[in-house]
Design an enzyme around this catalytic site. Structure first.
Site, PDB file in Angstrom:
ATOM      1  CG  ASP A  41       6.247  18.513 -10.508  1.00 46.90           C
ATOM      2  OD1 ASP A  41       5.356  18.900 -11.717  1.00 46.90           O
ATOM      3  OD2 ASP A  41       5.819  18.466  -9.155  1.00 46.90           O
ATOM      4  CD  GLU A  72       3.400  22.913 -15.140  1.00 47.55           C
ATOM      5  OE1 GLU A  72       3.999  23.492 -13.899  1.00 47.55           O
ATOM      6  OE2 GLU A  72       3.473  21.972 -15.755  1.00 47.55           O
ATOM      7  CG  ASP A 115      -1.530  17.199  -9.551  1.00 50.15           C
ATOM      8  OD1 ASP A 115      -0.398  16.953  -9.731  1.00 50.15           O
ATOM      9  OD2 ASP A 115      -0.563  18.757  -9.385  1.00 50.15           O
TER      10      ASP A 115
HETATM   11  O1  MIG Z   1       2.416  21.017  -5.899  1.00 50.88           O
HETATM   12  O2  MIG Z   1       6.001  17.425  -6.278  1.00 50.88           O
HETATM   13  O3  MIG Z   1       1.839  17.272 -10.117  1.00 50.88           O
HETATM   14  O4  MIG Z   1       3.692  14.661  -9.452  1.00 50.88           O
HETATM   15  O5  MIG Z   1       3.423  14.814  -6.540  1.00 50.88           O
HETATM   16  C1  MIG Z   1       2.357  20.222  -6.176  1.00 50.88           C
HETATM   17  C2  MIG Z   1       4.464  17.574  -5.221  1.00 50.88           C
HETATM   18  C3  MIG Z   1       3.832  19.978  -6.687  1.00 50.88           C
HETATM   19  C4  MIG Z   1       2.956  18.328  -8.446  1.00 50.88           C
HETATM   20  C5  MIG Z   1       3.107  16.871  -8.959  1.00 50.88           C
HETATM   21  C6  MIG Z   1       2.347  15.885  -8.455  1.00 50.88           C
HETATM   22  C7  MIG Z   1       3.682  16.192  -7.164  1.00 50.88           C
HETATM   23  C8  MIG Z   1       3.672  17.092  -6.186  1.00 50.88           C
HETATM   24  N1  MIG Z   1       3.484  18.578  -7.396  1.00 50.88           N
END
Ligand code: MIG
Length: 731
Positions: free
Chosen positions: A366, A369, A454
């Site tokens: 996650d 980017e 999200d």
């Molecule tokens: O700033 O890890 O898209 O699936 O649960 C949020 C927490 C960070 C974004 C992800 C989401 C995840 C969440 N993350």
């Protein structure tokens, strides 16, 4: 670089003038200095032209991380270019590409876009961005894939910009039948033009160029349950217990960021997950797999092994003073591995031993980017060329030397997932790895599955998931899904049911929500709701043999599992415009209700006869029907002439091989494919699989072995959609 709009600073007078004066970007004189060359080759039946551009001052055209095939290229001096394609360098940090876009042409693919299926008439800025607010005003998303497909009926072309720099596609926003691509870079790059050919041929050629997905581990195709976050071991154990006790099928429990010790990757919280390995092995007895999240940000902490190692061995991105670049994410001040470097990828890959030693089955990447807190727009406003180095966060070490971040940002998540994939593969050489990623670049399917980030618990986002996933699929990525139930906000039971109705057809099948919404597990609602959810999830498991067959097809042709109707019915103009229905493989048409308090919807059937998946009611295609679909309906229709392999209901994929596979025959004359392998090892790549050609004619069912090197104890039967009892068959 906080770019939140400060309204007090908007000069209204100026804004008005701008609005009145606005006109499309002027075409400047060509200022290109450097070398360029066109080459041509064939990928299968598809002609491919390749443009290589090396501007003055750039040492080499960087190696592509996306392109993996190297057909025999032959230089051409005067290539015949579709759409009057032309290119030039307009300013030092920008290249422009122009092409005609006649109004009847459709525009598809481009990776992940908050858009309908036809992405024409919009601007698309492709820079990898964490923007958690998905609405009409958003532009950049997590997966910039500069592969555009243009055409209609049986003639499509593809344009692939093989560069990791930001690009902007303007697909005739001014209705002047012109397309324009701006590529913001000072480095060398390549452009591939593919075609013409049919849509399937074009995707086949593109996935030859950038690669295809391997077969996923069977368990990863089952039901996955996630939440930000299940806070402790106790809660996770309870979750497992609820699924099994209530007989809601589930394979995988996913741990979000709170399993860690203050968000330090490669650690666990002593307090909440005192012994991760023990917990995982207990869950294993109940046939659950556990997947953990891993973010790229490494907490800046002199006492923390990963940070110390990364700093001392030079693995982190730098600032222009040559120090470790620090950005803010979950762990607070954090360093970012420079995944462009192969030593760094190796270091990160090996670190995954921490997870595999604890029995973790797969890894979820996650924030790659990469996300920096507070920054939802990574490009400066009103930029018209690659921004100056000071505006680019940090530096990376690339093949052509030190490069500023934005030039290579689009590869960050892709290379992180590649490293993760390589780590899992080298630690467990006999198992196909499962990696899930949010950010991606062209070719990501070689390393990871994706989800679309999200979304919200909104009907609008449920509906949008269809065209968005269709374009992701046309961009080469078969293994994709969105958070079932929606990520932000409260998911009410009706929405969750409607979402599962579609979600059982997402190749990646995971229920996930944020910390702020109410729980949305299939059992978090009244018993009647749970009953409907159970039936839908069971149906996913029944479809697994068909789904495996579709993944097998992808490995051979690059075809996605979710396909727009135009994939199979390219001359049916009405079908080509539909993006609230899709084909799941060639045989199943999915037409769900994606609105609240609706019981009826119009379903358009292409020519042929179609059978309701549940009632077997028949529809003569070539026209729309209004169909009643009460809550819990499986919104699927099967094409006459198909044979669909369906498994008996199971609680998890560990039970798969004990289940009977029933071939359901639709019509008097039908054909299908059945594919099986062990679901986890690499044996299928060495021929360790069975493939059967199934036929039904004159009341007789037959299965002919096309390939057979896998010993299976599976039991089989067939049944006709007309009714009657299943008849056992031997394969
Ligand atoms: O700033 O890890 O898209 O699936 O649960 C949020 C927490 C960070 C974004 C992800 C989401 C995840 C969440 N993350």
């Amino acid at each position: 670089m906080d770019q939140t709009l400060d309204e007090s600073k908007v000069d209204l007078k100026e804004a008005k003038v701008k609005r009145r004066m606005w006109k499309p970007h002027e075409r400047l004189a060509n200022a290109f200095k450097g070398t360029s060359q066109w080459d041509q080759a064939k990928l299968g039946n598809i002609d491919v032209l390749r443009l290589s551009v090396l501007p003055v001052g750039a040492p080499v055209i960087p190696d592509s991380f996306s392109v993996i095939s190297n057909p025999e290229w032959k230089e051409v001096s005067k290539p015949s270019l579709p759409f009057g394609f032309a290119w030039q360098q307009s300013v030092p940090g920008r290249f422009d590409f122009y092409f005609e876009l006649q109004k009847e042409l459709r525009c598809l693919a481009l990776g992940e876009r908050f858009s309908g299926l036809n992405v024409r008439g919009e601007k698309h800025t492709l820079i990898s961005t964490d923007n958690p607010h998905h609405d009409e005003s958003m532009d950049s998303m997590y997966k910039p894939i500069p592969f555009l497909v243009v055409g209609r009926q049986d003639k499509f072309f593809g344009i692939f910009i093989d560069s990791s720099a930001p690009a902007r596609f303007d697909l005739d926003t001014e209705l002047t039948e012109e397309g324009r691509i701006e590529l913001f870079t000072r480095r060398g790059f390549r452009v591939f033009i593919l075609g013409g050919g049919t849509l399937p041929q074009l995707v086949e050629a593109f996935t030859t160029l950038v690669g295809r997905a391997k077969l996923p581990p069977l368990w990863s195709l089952g039901h996955q349950q996630c939440r930000w976050s299940y806070p402790d071991e106790e809660t996770v154990r309870e979750l497992a217990h609820e699924f099994r006790q209530r007989k809601i099928p589930c394979d995988t429990l996913v741990l979000d960021i709170d399993y860690m010790d203050e968000y330090r990757v490669f650690t666990t919280s002593k307090k909440n997950f005192p012994d991760l390995g023990r917990m995982v092995s207990e869950l294993k007895k109940d046939n659950f797999k556990v997947v953990t999240i891993v973010d790229p940000g490494v907490k800046e902490d002199d006492q923390y092994k990963t940070f110390i190692e990364g700093r001392d061995k030079n693995h982190f991105c730098k600032n222009k003073e040559g120090e470790v670049f620090i950005g803010k994410v979950w762990p607070g001040d954090s360093a970012f591995p420079d995944f462009l470097k192969s030593q760094t990828r190796k270091w990160w890959a090996d670190a995954h031993k921490f997870y595999t030693d604890n029995g973790i089955a797969g890894i979820w990447n996650d924030m790659n980017e990469p996300a920096f807190f507070g920054i939802t727009k990574v490009l400066p406003p009103d930029f018209s060329e690659m921004p100056a180095e000071e505006e680019q966060f940090c530096l990376h070490e690339a093949q052509d030397g030190e490069v500023p971040h934005l030039e290579v940002r689009n590869l960050y998540g892709f290379l992180m997932s590649r490293s993760t994939h390589e780590g899992l593969t080298s630690i467990r050489p006999n198992e196909r790895p499962f990696v899930l990623t949010r950010s991606a670049a062209a070719g990501i399917q070689r390393y990871a599955a994706v989800w679309l980030g999200d979304n919200k618990s909104w009907y609008e986002h449920l509906g949008k998931s269809i065209p968005m996933l269709l374009n992701v699929g046309l961009s080469g990525i078969p293994f994709a899904g969105v958070d079932i139930g929606g990520f932000w906000d409260d998911a009410l039971p009706e929405l969750v049911i409607r979402w599962y109705e579609v979600g059982i057809f997402y190749p990646f099948f995971r229920n996930h929500c944020s910390l702020s919404g109410r729980g949305q597990e299939a059992y978090a609602y009244a018993p009647s709701v749970e009953g409907i959810a159970r039936k839908l999830i069971e149906t996913r498991y029944r479809l697994l043999p068909y789904i495996r067959g579709l993944f097998w097809e992808h490995t051979k042709t690059g075809a996605p599992l979710m396909r727009p109707l135009m994939w199979h019915y390219p001359t049916d103009e009405f079908a080509c415009d539909i993006d609230d229905q899709f084909m799941f493989g060639s045989d199943i048409l999915v037409a769900p209700i994606v609105e609240r308090a609706h019981e009826f919807r119009t379903v358009y059937f292409p020519k042929g006869t179609w059978y309701h998946f549940e009632t077997n009611e028949k529809y003569e295609g070539g026209r729309p029907y209004v169909i009643k679909m009460p809550l819990g309906t499986i919104p699927a229709f099967v094409r006459e002439g198909a044979i669909i392999p369906l498994a008996d209901v199971m609680q998890h994929t560990g039970e798969y091989s004990d289940k009977t596979i029933t071939f359901k025959v639709y019509g008097d004359k039908a054909a299908g494919v059945y594919f099986e392998e062990d679901g986890i090892s690499w044996e299928y790549e060495k021929g360790g699989y069975n493939e059967y050609a199934l036929t039904y004619a004159g009341g007789k069912f037959a299965a002919k072995k096309v390939h057979g090197d896998f010993t299976s104890n599976q039991k089989f039967a067939y049944v006709t959609a007309g009714g009657g009892k299943p008849t056992p068959v031997e394969l």
